[in-house]
Design a protein around this motif. Structure first.
Motif, PDB file in Angstrom:
ATOM      1  N   PRO A  32      16.906  93.137 -31.689  1.00 12.99           N
ATOM      2  CA  PRO A  32      17.147  93.625 -33.050  1.00 12.99           C
ATOM      3  C   PRO A  32      18.277  92.885 -33.775  1.00 12.99           C
ATOM      4  N   TRP A  33      18.057  91.616 -34.082  1.00  6.54           N
ATOM      5  CA  TRP A  33      19.090  90.798 -34.727  1.00  6.54           C
ATOM      6  C   TRP A  33      19.489  91.322 -36.100  1.00  6.54           C
ATOM      7  N   ALA A  34      18.543  91.800 -36.879  1.00  9.36           N
ATOM      8  CA  ALA A  34      18.857  92.252 -38.241  1.00  9.36           C
ATOM      9  C   ALA A  34      19.833  93.428 -38.225  1.00  9.36           C
ATOM     10  N   THR A  35      19.623  94.362 -37.324  1.00 10.09           N
ATOM     11  CA  THR A  35      20.527  95.507 -37.219  1.00 10.09           C
ATOM     12  C   THR A  35      21.920  95.054 -36.800  1.00 10.09           C
ATOM     13  N   LEU A  36      21.972  94.165 -35.825  1.00 10.09           N
ATOM     14  CA  LEU A  36      23.268  93.652 -35.362  1.00 10.09           C
ATOM     15  C   LEU A  36      24.006  92.939 -36.483  1.00 10.09           C
ATOM     16  N   VAL A  37      23.321  92.064 -37.212  1.00  9.45           N
ATOM     17  CA  VAL A  37      23.963  91.318 -38.304  1.00  9.45           C
ATOM     18  C   VAL A  37      24.457  92.273 -39.393  1.00  9.45           C
ATOM     19  N   ALA A  82      17.823 103.684 -32.359  1.00  6.32           N
ATOM     20  CA  ALA A  82      16.375 103.586 -32.175  1.00  6.32           C
ATOM     21  C   ALA A  82      15.982 102.246 -31.550  1.00  6.32           C
ATOM     22  N   ASP A  83      16.615 101.154 -32.010  1.00  5.56           N
ATOM     23  CA  ASP A  83      16.348  99.831 -31.430  1.00  5.56           C
ATOM     24  C   ASP A  83      16.682  99.820 -29.941  1.00  5.56           C
ATOM     25  N   THR A  84      17.813 100.402 -29.599  1.00 10.47           N
ATOM     26  CA  THR A  84      18.237 100.439 -28.202  1.00 10.47           C
ATOM     27  C   THR A  84      17.260 101.268 -27.370  1.00 10.47           C
ATOM     28  N   TRP A  85      16.851 102.413 -27.902  1.00 13.16           N
ATOM     29  CA  TRP A  85      15.889 103.249 -27.177  1.00 13.16           C
ATOM     30  C   TRP A  85      14.563 102.521 -27.001  1.00 13.16           C
ATOM     31  N   LEU A  86      14.110 101.810 -28.018  1.00 13.22           N
ATOM     32  CA  LEU A  86      12.858 101.056 -27.915  1.00 13.22           C
ATOM     33  C   LEU A  86      12.946 100.018 -26.801  1.00 13.22           C
ATOM     34  N   LEU A  87      14.076  99.329 -26.722  1.00 10.69           N
ATOM     35  CA  LEU A  87      14.258  98.349 -25.647  1.00 10.69           C
ATOM     36  C   LEU A  87      14.215  99.029 -24.279  1.00 10.69           C
ATOM     37  N   VAL A  88      14.903 100.153 -24.143  1.00  7.55           N
ATOM     38  CA  VAL A  88      14.908 100.876 -22.863  1.00  7.55           C
ATOM     39  C   VAL A  88      13.499 101.358 -22.517  1.00  7.55           C
ATOM     40  N   SER A  89      12.826 101.948 -23.479  1.00 10.66           N
ATOM     41  CA  SER A  89      11.520 102.549 -23.208  1.00 10.66           C
ATOM     42  C   SER A  89      10.433 101.519 -22.924  1.00 10.66           C
ATOM     43  N   THR A  90      10.663 100.262 -23.298  1.00 10.40           N
ATOM     44  CA  THR A  90       9.694  99.202 -22.993  1.00 10.40           C
ATOM     45  C   THR A  90      10.124  98.380 -21.780  1.00 10.40           C
ATOM     46  N   GLY A  91      11.109  98.888 -21.048  1.00 13.05           N
ATOM     47  CA  GLY A  91      11.542  98.221 -19.827  1.00 13.05           C
ATOM     48  C   GLY A  91      12.519  97.079 -20.022  1.00 13.05           C
ATOM     49  N   GLU A  92      13.019  96.930 -21.222  1.00 14.96           N
ATOM     50  CA  GLU A  92      13.970  95.856 -21.534  1.00 14.96           C
ATOM     51  C   GLU A  92      15.406  96.375 -21.407  1.00 14.96           C
ATOM     52  N   THR A  93      15.748  96.901 -20.251  1.00 13.22           N
ATOM     53  CA  THR A  93      17.048  97.534 -20.039  1.00 13.22           C
ATOM     54  C   THR A  93      18.189  96.547 -20.228  1.00 13.22           C
ATOM     55  N   THR A  94      18.042  95.341 -19.744  1.00 14.21           N
ATOM     56  CA  THR A  94      19.107  94.344 -19.905  1.00 14.21           C
ATOM     57  C   THR A  94      19.340  94.054 -21.380  1.00 14.21           C
ATOM     58  N   ARG A  95      18.260  93.862 -22.142  1.00 14.18           N
ATOM     59  CA  ARG A  95      18.409  93.618 -23.583  1.00 14.18           C
ATOM     60  C   ARG A  95      19.043  94.820 -24.272  1.00 14.18           C
ATOM     61  N   ALA A  96      18.697  96.022 -23.839  1.00 15.17           N
ATOM     62  CA  ALA A  96      19.292  97.229 -24.418  1.00 15.17           C
ATOM     63  C   ALA A  96      20.800  97.256 -24.174  1.00 15.17           C
ATOM     64  N   LEU A  97      21.212  96.940 -22.967  1.00 15.82           N
ATOM     65  CA  LEU A  97      22.644  96.914 -22.650  1.00 15.82           C
ATOM     66  C   LEU A  97      23.364  95.812 -23.420  1.00 15.82           C
ATOM     67  N   VAL A  98      22.721  94.670 -23.564  1.00 16.27           N
ATOM     68  CA  VAL A  98      23.300  93.581 -24.363  1.00 16.27           C
ATOM     69  C   VAL A  98      23.433  94.026 -25.811  1.00 16.27           C
ATOM     70  N   ASN A  99      22.438  94.718 -26.341  1.00 17.38           N
ATOM     71  CA  ASN A  99      22.488  95.218 -27.709  1.00 17.38           C
ATOM     72  C   ASN A  99      23.677  96.158 -27.901  1.00 17.38           C
ATOM     73  N   VAL A 100      23.862  97.081 -26.986  1.00 21.86           N
ATOM     74  CA  VAL A 100      24.984  98.022 -27.070  1.00 21.86           C
ATOM     75  C   VAL A 100      26.308  97.265 -26.997  1.00 21.86           C
ATOM     76  N   ALA A 101      26.424  96.364 -26.031  1.00 22.03           N
ATOM     77  CA  ALA A 101      27.675  95.617 -25.847  1.00 22.03           C
ATOM     78  C   ALA A 101      27.992  94.764 -27.071  1.00 22.03           C
ATOM     79  N   LEU A 102      26.991  94.068 -27.599  1.00 21.97           N
ATOM     80  CA  LEU A 102      27.232  93.221 -28.769  1.00 21.97           C
ATOM     81  C   LEU A 102      27.611  94.047 -29.988  1.00 21.97           C
ATOM     82  N   ASN A 103      26.894  95.141 -30.235  1.00 25.86           N
ATOM     83  CA  ASN A 103      27.218  95.971 -31.396  1.00 25.86           C
ATOM     84  C   ASN A 103      28.629  96.524 -31.312  1.00 25.86           C
TER      85      ASN A 103
END
Length: 119
Positions: A32-37, A82-103
């Motif tokens: 979710p680059w747009a949300t982060l930016v 919601a972006d983070t939950w979508l990543l978790v629910s699709t099995g992208e746990t690492t990306r979800a954690l990266v999203n949280v850490a970056l934000n």
């Protein structure tokens, strides 16, 4: 008058956020680059306003129009969640954690940078 300023700033912030999401849509398929930016830029702007307030005192127009209105409409904690939950629910746990850490990390640093800009 404060309600009108929040309304006006929030509308502009929402439009700018939508524009960013449109521009970054091709890059946001797997992250979710747009949300982060949007969150980073909102924190930078809020940091600048916070710094100005510390130096020059409170300005109600600036606070309602830009801090509450624009930054409130521009940044998006709900979409980040919601972006983070979508990543978790699709099995992208690492990306979800990266999203949280970056934000959390980059947004805090952006806020601090915004305050330093006004120093």
């Amino acid at each position: 008058m404060s309600y009108f300023l929040v309304f006006l700033g929030g509308g502009v912030g929402s439009i700018v956020r939508f524009a960013i999401s449109q521009v970054l849509q091709p890059y946001s398929i797997r992250f979710p680059w747009a949300t982060l930016v949007a969150n980073i830029l909102a924190c930078l702007i809020l940091g600048v306003l916070w710094g100005l307030q510390l130096q020059h005192g409170s300005n109600d127009t600036r606070k309602w129009l830009v801090a509450t209105g624009f930054c409130g409409g521009f940044s998006t904690f709900s979409t980040f969640t919601a972006d983070t939950w979508l990543l978790v629910s699709t099995g992208e746990t690492t990306r979800a954690l990266v999203n949280v850490a970056l934000n959390l990390t980059i947004c805090l640093l952006s806020f601090i940078l915004g305050m330093k800009i006004t120093a």
